[in-house]
Design a protein around this motif. Structure first.
Motif, PDB file in Angstrom:
ATOM      1  N   ARG A 257      58.661  96.827 -43.645  1.00 43.08           N
ATOM      2  CA  ARG A 257      57.367  97.328 -43.321  1.00 43.08           C
ATOM      3  C   ARG A 257      57.370  98.839 -43.082  1.00 43.08           C
ATOM      4  O   ARG A 257      56.317  99.416 -42.785  1.00 43.08           O
ATOM      5  CB  ARG A 257      56.895  96.664 -42.010  1.00 43.08           C
ATOM      6  N   ALA A 258      58.563  99.462 -43.146  1.00 40.82           N
ATOM      7  CA  ALA A 258      58.684 100.823 -42.607  1.00 40.82           C
ATOM      8  C   ALA A 258      57.719 101.835 -43.230  1.00 40.82           C
ATOM      9  O   ALA A 258      57.007 102.544 -42.511  1.00 40.82           O
ATOM     10  CB  ALA A 258      60.127 101.311 -42.728  1.00 40.82           C
TER      11      ALA A 258
ATOM     12  N   ASP B 135      59.453 101.134 -48.541  1.00 41.01           N
ATOM     13  CA  ASP B 135      59.884  99.992 -47.729  1.00 41.01           C
ATOM     14  C   ASP B 135      58.613  99.266 -47.325  1.00 41.01           C
ATOM     15  O   ASP B 135      58.067  99.458 -46.239  1.00 41.01           O
ATOM     16  CB  ASP B 135      60.680 100.448 -46.507  1.00 41.01           C
TER      17      ASP B 135
ATOM     18  N   GLY C 168      64.468 101.346 -44.074  1.00 43.75           N
ATOM     19  CA  GLY C 168      63.506 102.347 -44.523  1.00 43.75           C
ATOM     20  C   GLY C 168      63.858 103.756 -44.105  1.00 43.75           C
ATOM     21  O   GLY C 168      63.859 104.691 -44.932  1.00 43.75           O
TER      22      GLY C 168
HETATM   23  C1  MLT Z   1      63.451  98.256 -42.491  1.00 44.46           C
HETATM   24  O1  MLT Z   1      63.321  99.484 -42.435  1.00 44.46           O
HETATM   25  O2  MLT Z   1      64.526  97.718 -42.687  1.00 44.46           O
HETATM   26  C2  MLT Z   1      62.242  97.359 -42.389  1.00 44.46           C
HETATM   27  O3  MLT Z   1      61.079  97.979 -42.549  1.00 44.46           O
HETATM   28  C3  MLT Z   1      62.462  96.164 -41.548  1.00 44.46           C
HETATM   29  C4  MLT Z   1      61.293  95.584 -40.777  1.00 44.46           C
HETATM   30  O4  MLT Z   1      60.192  96.051 -40.805  1.00 44.46           O
HETATM   31  O5  MLT Z   1      61.517  94.599 -40.074  1.00 44.46           O
END
Ligand code: MLT
Length: 238
Positions: free
Chosen positions: A33-34, A30, A107
């Motif tokens: 950003r995860a 992900d 993520g």
């Molecule tokens: C998620 O896990 O959906 C993303 O990483 C979303 C985000 O970072 O905003």
């Protein structure tokens, strides 16, 4: 049976808990950003990051252990009462020595969906080659590259990062979804930042003034760690 496969979209991730992943190495991406935040946190000395599916689960764990930091997002923003959002830039020196619980829209859901695989890795562009090297040391294990996506849609940057791993491990016999990812990477390999900037998630972050996060996540191989989800539920550096 050995395979090198990829999951490109969230509706397929929903089916993963029922899929036989015995012996498999699942690699979850992900990028925005995860998993970039998870890898960054570990590189800055966080002792572990526990992905959970719900805000309630995260809060319950903190009640049991007040030393935990809570991180994550909903609709891209920090959750009320949480210590951290989901920007990799927040997971700096301040997380050294800390255990973190995180819940995000896609993520952490993808990480939980493959919890029954033999090995579960969190990967990003930041630690792509380190992750690929780990896979190259386990040639007999089936590999499934899991692109976490955005809400119910595929995310270009996740497929691109999965494609980079497939590109590095060219010699493996790949199923078509892994070849799709590899083709996406091959067509754009010269400029990861341009790719992230052009993706829907990248554009959304830039509109919010978060270009530095996009730039951070676009870096390739700046972090030399493998991030593995351990049986205690925490992702740790191995
Ligand atoms: C998620 O896990 O959906 C993303 O990483 C979303 C985000 O970072 O905003």
């Amino acid at each position: 049976m050995s395979y090198f496969d990829a999951i490109l979209s969230p509706p397929e991730i929903d089916l993963l808990p029922q899929r036989d992943l015995r012996g498999a190495i699942a690699v979850v991406f992900d990028v925005l950003r995860a998993t970039s935040s998870i890898v960054t946190a570990l590189s800055n000395g966080a002792s572990g990051i526990r992905p959970v599916n719900t805000i309630e689960e995260a809060r319950d764990l903190k009640t049991l252990n007040p030393n935990l930091l809570l991180g994550g997002e909903r609709n891209g923003e920090r959750i009320e009462g949480f210590d951290l959002g989901n920007s990799p830039l927040e997971y700096n020196e301040s997380v050294r020595g800390r255990e973190i619980v995180t819940t995000t829209t896609n993520g952490t859901v993808a990480l939980r969906a493959v919890a029954h695989a033999e090995t579960i890795l969190a990967a990003s562009l930041l630690n792509a080659t380190a992750t690929a090297e780990f896979l190259s040391k386990h040639p007999a294990n089936p590999v499934i590259l899991v692109c976490a996506g955005t809400f119910r849609d595929p995310a270009l940057e996740d497929i691109y990062a999965a494609g980079l791993i497939a590109w590095i491990l060219q010699a493996r016999e790949m199923r078509d979804p892994a070849l799709v990812a590899k083709s996406v990477y091959a067509a754009n390999h010269e400029d990861s930042l341009a790719l992230l900037r052009s993706a829907e998630n990248g554009r959304a972050l830039i509109r919010k003034g978060r270009i530095r996060e996009v730039e951070w996540c676009a870096q390739v191989d700046t972090i030399n760690i493998v991030a593995e989800l351990k049986p205690d539920g925490f992702i740790r550096s191995i």
